[in-house]
Design an enzyme around this catalytic site. Structure first.
Site, mmCIF file in Angstrom:
data_model
loop_
_atom_site.group_PDB
_atom_site.id
_atom_site.type_symbol
_atom_site.label_atom_id
_atom_site.label_comp_id
_atom_site.label_asym_id
_atom_site.label_seq_id
_atom_site.Cartn_x
_atom_site.Cartn_y
_atom_site.Cartn_z
ATOM 1 N N HIS A 128 -21.508 -35.834 37.006
ATOM 2 C CA HIS A 128 -20.755 -34.699 36.453
ATOM 3 C C HIS A 128 -19.457 -35.203 35.853
ATOM 4 O O HIS A 128 -18.811 -36.096 36.426
ATOM 5 C CB HIS A 128 -20.463 -33.723 37.611
ATOM 6 C CG HIS A 128 -19.686 -32.497 37.247
ATOM 7 N ND1 HIS A 128 -18.306 -32.477 37.169
ATOM 8 C CD2 HIS A 128 -20.088 -31.223 36.971
ATOM 9 C CE1 HIS A 128 -17.908 -31.255 36.866
ATOM 10 N NE2 HIS A 128 -18.956 -30.478 36.737
ATOM 11 N N ILE A 129 -19.065 -34.695 34.695
ATOM 12 C CA ILE A 129 -17.731 -34.898 34.171
ATOM 13 C C ILE A 129 -17.089 -33.529 34.012
ATOM 14 O O ILE A 129 -17.711 -32.578 33.550
ATOM 15 C CB ILE A 129 -17.719 -35.698 32.855
ATOM 16 C CG1 ILE A 129 -18.708 -35.146 31.823
ATOM 17 C CG2 ILE A 129 -17.981 -37.164 33.119
ATOM 18 C CD1 ILE A 129 -18.678 -35.873 30.499
ATOM 19 N N MET B 188 -16.177 -26.601 28.854
ATOM 20 C CA MET B 188 -16.668 -26.619 30.227
ATOM 21 C C MET B 188 -17.156 -28.017 30.584
ATOM 22 O O MET B 188 -17.084 -28.938 29.774
ATOM 23 C CB MET B 188 -17.794 -25.598 30.398
ATOM 24 C CG MET B 188 -17.335 -24.154 30.299
ATOM 25 S SD MET B 188 -18.671 -23.004 30.690
ATOM 26 C CE MET B 188 -17.838 -21.454 30.416
ATOM 27 N N CYS B 189 -17.675 -28.162 31.781
ATOM 28 C CA CYS B 189 -18.088 -29.464 32.295
ATOM 29 C C CYS B 189 -19.421 -29.899 31.681
ATOM 30 O O CYS B 189 -20.044 -29.161 30.925
ATOM 31 C CB CYS B 189 -18.219 -29.396 33.805
ATOM 32 S SG CYS B 189 -16.766 -28.719 34.635
ATOM 33 N N GLN B 190 -19.837 -31.115 32.035
ATOM 34 C CA GLN B 190 -21.117 -31.644 31.586
ATOM 35 C C GLN B 190 -21.879 -32.171 32.797
ATOM 36 O O GLN B 190 -21.290 -32.748 33.725
ATOM 37 C CB GLN B 190 -20.916 -32.769 30.579
ATOM 38 C CG GLN B 190 -20.240 -32.332 29.293
ATOM 39 C CD GLN B 190 -21.214 -32.148 28.150
ATOM 40 O OE1 GLN B 190 -22.078 -32.969 27.897
ATOM 41 N NE2 GLN B 190 -21.058 -31.046 27.448
#
Length: 250
Positions: free
Chosen positions: A74-75, A1-3
């Site tokens: 956000h990445i 998932m994203c970070q």
């Protein structure tokens, strides 16, 4: 998932150190990145559907002396929505004459809310739909900008409606406070005098914050996984909604 990565401080603060470590994680989160930072009531938003390890925008940001009291970055590792600029976080909307920015880590199943006010997604992610619904419901509950405690109470009532559809870690700011909600994984650290010498976990980089700060400075950093190896990070609990103002957790 994203970070996710967020900053809240009582004085304009440089994010280069934290962003450098954060961007190293883009090798596994290569479906886009973005950053939003406030300058008074104004906000700058930079997004790119390329990985933060390859994007020339990310390279500029690693060198750009961003100083802000409120930053959300956000990445992305896509779960819903194609890899495209319109699906890249953070998302930004206006409400009550203030910019709001939002970034999400997670996956919401069958979340298809009725959106009937002035908030509609441009892209096709579950994240942007959730943000639009939150903005819509905040506008329905309050005719004008309420106090931060009142906003926090309303968010605490709204967030579980979305969170029951899946994983809903998010950061939200309107340039005065930073809200952080944890479904599965989110950590924070509060830096204040005496400031530490910090070592990144993901890069060979150390900084002595005592050389860059004053005794009055306060900074809160919120991130999916701790960025440094020698600071005391606090893990938020599942279902916990935290709010940070002036570098302090309320």
């Amino acid at each position: 998932m994203c970070q996710l990565l967020g900053l809240n401080a009582n004085t304009p603060t440089d994010l280069v150190f934290s962003f450098t470590g954060f961007a190293h994680r883009a090798a596994e989160h290569k479906d886009g990145f973005g950053i939003a930072f406030f300058e008074g009531p104004g906000a700058r938003l930079f997004v790119d559907h390329q990985s933060a390890t390859e994007s020339p925008v990310a390279e500029m940001l690693r060198r750009y002396p961003i100083r802000s009291r409120h930053i959300v970055t956000h990445i992305r590792k896509a779960t819903q929505g194609r890899v495209a600029l319109e699906n890249t976080h953070p998302f930004m909307r206006e409400l009550w004459g203030r910019y709001w920015v939002f970034a999400h880590n997670g996956n919401l199943i069958d979340f298809q809310p009725k959106l009937h006010a002035g908030f509609h997604p441009v892209g096709d992610t579950d994240s942007e739909r959730a943000f639009c619904w939150l903005m819509q419901e905040l506008a329905k509950n309050h005719a004008r900008m309420p106090s931060i405690p009142d906003l926090t109470q309303t968010l605490a009532e709204l967030v579980p409606v979305i969170a029951r559809h899946g994983t809903f870690n998010f950061l939200l700011s309107q340039g005065e406070a930073l809200w952080a909600h944890c479904s599965t994984k989110l950590h924070y650290v509060q830096r204040r005098h005496p400031f530490p010498c910090a070592q990144l976990q993901d890069a060979d980089m150390t900084v002595d914050f005592a050389d860059l700060t004053t005794p009055q400075d306060r900074v809160a950093i919120v991130v999916t996984e701790p960025l440094t190896s020698n600071e005391d990070w606090t893990a938020l609990k599942a279902g916990e909604l935290a709010v940070f103002v002036e570098g302090d957790r309320l």
